[in-house]
Every structure is written in C-alpha cells, then in structure tokens.
Design an enzyme around this catalytic site. Structure first.
Site, short mmCIF file in Angstrom:
data_model
loop_
_atom_site.label_atom_id
_atom_site.label_comp_id
_atom_site.label_asym_id
_atom_site.label_seq_id
_atom_site.Cartn_x
_atom_site.Cartn_y
_atom_site.Cartn_z
N GLU A 100 11.31 -4.25 5.38
CA GLU A 100 10.30 -3.67 6.26
C GLU A 100 10.68 -3.69 7.75
O GLU A 100 9.95 -3.18 8.58
CB GLU A 100 8.95 -4.37 6.06
CG GLU A 100 8.40 -4.24 4.65
CD GLU A 100 7.99 -2.83 4.27
OE1 GLU A 100 8.21 -1.88 5.05
OE2 GLU A 100 7.43 -2.66 3.18
N TYR A 141 0.81 -1.22 0.00
CA TYR A 141 0.00 0.00 0.00
C TYR A 141 0.84 1.27 0.00
O TYR A 141 0.30 2.36 -0.08
CB TYR A 141 -0.90 0.01 1.25
CG TYR A 141 -0.09 -0.09 2.52
CD1 TYR A 141 0.45 1.04 3.11
CD2 TYR A 141 0.17 -1.32 3.10
CE1 TYR A 141 1.24 0.94 4.24
CE2 TYR A 141 0.94 -1.42 4.23
CZ TYR A 141 1.48 -0.29 4.80
OH TYR A 141 2.26 -0.39 5.91
N GLY A 142 2.15 1.15 0.10
CA GLY A 142 3.00 2.33 0.27
C GLY A 142 4.17 2.37 -0.69
O GLY A 142 4.00 2.30 -1.90
N THR A 143 5.37 2.45 -0.13
CA THR A 143 6.57 2.65 -0.95
C THR A 143 6.95 1.45 -1.79
O THR A 143 7.81 1.57 -2.66
CB THR A 143 7.77 3.06 -0.07
OG1 THR A 143 8.08 1.99 0.82
CG2 THR A 143 7.48 4.34 0.70
N LEU A 144 6.31 0.31 -1.60
CA LEU A 144 6.57 -0.86 -2.44
C LEU A 144 5.72 -0.87 -3.71
O LEU A 144 5.98 -1.66 -4.62
CB LEU A 144 6.32 -2.15 -1.65
CG LEU A 144 7.42 -2.55 -0.66
CD1 LEU A 144 6.93 -3.62 0.28
CD2 LEU A 144 8.67 -3.00 -1.40
#
Length: 173
Positions: A89, A14-17
C-alpha cells in the site's frame, strides 16, 4: 500461526485486496502462511468517501460523515502480515496511511470491531474527494476492479504519488 505473531490486528479491505480483485494474491499468500485469516464481510459504522483515482486505484478518504458506509472484508492479520500489506500500500512513500476504522456486520446485531484500513494519504485525500466532485461509491465492485491498472502495466517511470499530486492540484478537469 506464522512467525509474525498472533493474528491480533484487524484490517478492513475495501478495494483491490478483496477477494476476486487484482491484489488479493497477497492476502491469499498470507493466509497460506498462517499470517492472515478471513473474518467476514463488514461495513464501516460511519460513512466515508470512496473514490477511484488514476489507474483505477480505489481510495478511502479519511473524512467520516461524508460519502457512504463502505462495504468490504475484514481480516485478522499478524504483525508480519501487516508489514507486507504496508509495503503493497505504499505506507513509506505516503500513498496510503493505515488508520483506525470501526466496522460492523451489516445483517446482524453483532458488535463494533475496531480495525484499521488503508486511507488515501492526508497529503492528497481530501483534495481528491473535492476533485471527484464529492461523488463516491459504497463498494469497489468487480466491474470497478477491471479498470485497475497493475503497476507493471503502468507507464515506465511513472510515479503514482506525483501523478496524484498533479491531478489534485490542477485547475482544469
């Protein structure tokens, strides 16, 4: 298929990936080694808080029923791929924890897929949501991604975990 085994693990990012975000390079590498495959856009079945913290780092908070349904991407990943994602992570240092989450295709009547996502670690997740005055977002977009500070660009000797703890424990804004 990579040496890490079948692509049996579903991971919701949902983010920087996500594609067009700073840490997507890792998923691109996993895909090139047949340790991951992009499945498609998905949305959480339940609502969760999604906030950005220090250095523009996005955090999904494990508090279902609060926040909004979160938009992201689903990947099928090998066991070896999971190990590399866990390293990025910070699972061992308790930055994030990988927990189950149900996701659905927003525009279809497709079924629910049980995946895992990286949630803010329980040591600080709920306090971060409180500190952010319970104001979150439904998607970490490209404009949010430009605020992300890569680890190499953060202050030398900084510890995100200690800084988060100090932030959520502080009494003033």
């Amino acid at each position: 298929m990579g040496e890490g085994g079948a692509l049996a693990n579903h991971v919701f990012v949902y983010g920087t990936l996500k594609r067009n975000h700073p840490n997507h390079f890792l998923l691109e590498d996993l895909i090139s080694k047949n340790d991951a495959v992009y499945v498609g856009q998905r949305t959480t079945r339940l609502s969760y808080p999604l906030v950005t913290g220090l250095y523009g780092i996005p955090y999904l908070i494990n508090q279902s029923g609060s926040g909004q349904r979160i938009r992201g991407e689903l990947y099928a990943v090998s066991k070896r791929g999971l190990v590399r994602l866990d390293e990025l992570e910070g699972i061992k240092v308790e930055h994030y924890e990988r927990l189950p989450v149900e996701v659905v295709e927003e525009e279809s009547n497709g079924g629910v897929v049980l995946a895992e996502a990286y949630f803010a670690h329980r040591r600080f997740g709920e306090r971060l949501w409180e500190k952010k005055e319970k104001l979150g977002m439904c998607e970490f977009g490209e404009n949010d991604g430009v605020l992300y500070v890569r680890p190499k660009d953060r202050p030398m000797f900084s510890s995100v975990i200690h800084e988060i703890e100090a932030f959520v424990s502080s009494t003033s804004d």
